[in-house]
Design an enzyme around this catalytic site. Sequence first.
Site, PDB file in Angstrom:
ATOM      1  N   GLN A 102       0.845  -1.184   0.000  1.00 41.93           N
ATOM      2  CA  GLN A 102       0.000   0.000   0.000  1.00 41.93           C
ATOM      3  C   GLN A 102       0.890   1.246   0.000  1.00 41.93           C
ATOM      4  O   GLN A 102       1.800   1.360   0.817  1.00 41.93           O
ATOM      5  CB  GLN A 102      -0.884   0.011   1.244  1.00 41.93           C
ATOM      6  CG  GLN A 102      -1.833   1.196   1.313  1.00 41.93           C
ATOM      7  CD  GLN A 102      -2.540   1.276   2.651  1.00 41.93           C
ATOM      8  OE1 GLN A 102      -1.929   1.612   3.656  1.00 41.93           O
ATOM      9  NE2 GLN A 102      -3.823   0.967   2.660  1.00 41.93           N
ATOM     10  N   TYR A 167      -6.427  10.291   4.409  1.00 43.23           N
ATOM     11  CA  TYR A 167      -5.133  10.701   3.880  1.00 43.23           C
ATOM     12  C   TYR A 167      -5.317  11.505   2.587  1.00 43.23           C
ATOM     13  O   TYR A 167      -6.434  11.814   2.186  1.00 43.23           O
ATOM     14  CB  TYR A 167      -4.235   9.488   3.690  1.00 43.23           C
ATOM     15  CG  TYR A 167      -3.705   8.918   4.987  1.00 43.23           C
ATOM     16  CD1 TYR A 167      -3.060   9.734   5.914  1.00 43.23           C
ATOM     17  CD2 TYR A 167      -3.843   7.571   5.290  1.00 43.23           C
ATOM     18  CE1 TYR A 167      -2.557   9.213   7.111  1.00 43.23           C
ATOM     19  CE2 TYR A 167      -3.343   7.040   6.489  1.00 43.23           C
ATOM     20  CZ  TYR A 167      -2.709   7.867   7.391  1.00 43.23           C
ATOM     21  OH  TYR A 167      -2.218   7.367   8.573  1.00 43.23           O
ATOM     22  N   CYS A 344      -3.451  -0.336  21.443  1.00 47.57           N
ATOM     23  CA  CYS A 344      -2.454  -0.412  20.373  1.00 47.57           C
ATOM     24  C   CYS A 344      -2.355   0.908  19.613  1.00 47.57           C
ATOM     25  O   CYS A 344      -1.255   1.358  19.265  1.00 47.57           O
ATOM     26  CB  CYS A 344      -2.778  -1.566  19.423  1.00 47.57           C
ATOM     27  SG  CYS A 344      -4.439  -1.535  18.711  1.00 47.57           S
TER      28      CYS A 344
END
Length: 372
Positions: A102, A167, A344
């Site tokens: 990616q 993004y 996380c």
Amino acid sequence: MYPHLFSPITIQGLPLKNRLTMAPLYLGYAGQGGTVSDMLVAHYRLMAQSGVAMVVVENATVDHPTGSGSDRTLRADTDDNLDGLKQLAAAIKQEGALACLQINHAGRFAHATPAPVAPSAVKTFGRFPRALEKTEIAHIIGQYAKAAARAKSAGFDMVELHGGTGYLLAQFLSPRTNQRSDEYGGSLENRQRFALDVLTRVRKAVGEFPVGYRFLADEWMPDGLQLTESRQFAKRLSQTGIAYISVMGGTYESFSLPDIVEKSKQEGYMLDLATAVRTVVDVPIIAAGRFATGNFAERAIAEGKTDLIGLARVLWADPRWPQKVRDGKEAAITHCNPDCGDACMHMVMKGRPAFCVAWPTDKMKEWKVKFV
């Protein structure tokens, strides 16, 4: 068990042995400066050993530092990283999975630079990015093409354009973050121009090489991109030869909203978005979003809601998930705990490599010995 989930499918001539993929997941395992570390290779080798048909390596930047989310964001913008990328692709393929890289530009979410750029100067977590000049847009489009060619040269089987999570590709598409008045802003036709230009240049650079798209279907923001427009964009992607569309919802600005936090605890919480996109395109769709059980994933495919399943934190929490599901041992799965408070994510936001708090004690000790 689960005949649909473990049936093969072909994506632009590449055979996938089942309908399970690893969806991209940033964990901060690259080395400082975005190098391919031993930790990163070991992680992706383990993910490939899980039995999924394809592993999508996360978020490799096309333009460092202005396009990097962090200093540990993997780099695909330089040949200095080519040997590492070759090692990474080989490790995945040696374990029987297809390898996909990616590629991404973080835009307004780039934290490896004090001066981020974006389509428009829209405030982002207390910072104002600088609006891109047209010459800079052309440069970034070229950087995507070079990064894709680099992925092909490194031995990856596919490349994925990261148009999710808010993004840069998504920032141009969104009416919330794109306030330009030139040919890249205003109407949907103009706002989708940047992504389509990137796709055109990338396909020209890689030739007969599958190019997928991580797709933001809904920002989950009142003034953001929503399904009405994103489905029209999906049609255009389908018409321009995209290999697959991997559907998701939300951005860094909506993930922490209370209603979205609660929504994300539900199994398959983004499946409805994937289904809505699937009805208007004729390319394979990947659905993601907490597919915790084999039965739920099987029904999603059997009922025509999606073509493939993307496992991210589910697979990271238990890399043997596919094997346990296939062998009827689901009771033994270590599940991602939706009530852990996104521990996380908080780790990577602090620039630390992540570990899963649901891991058994022996695995936790092994992780700390190797990587801390």
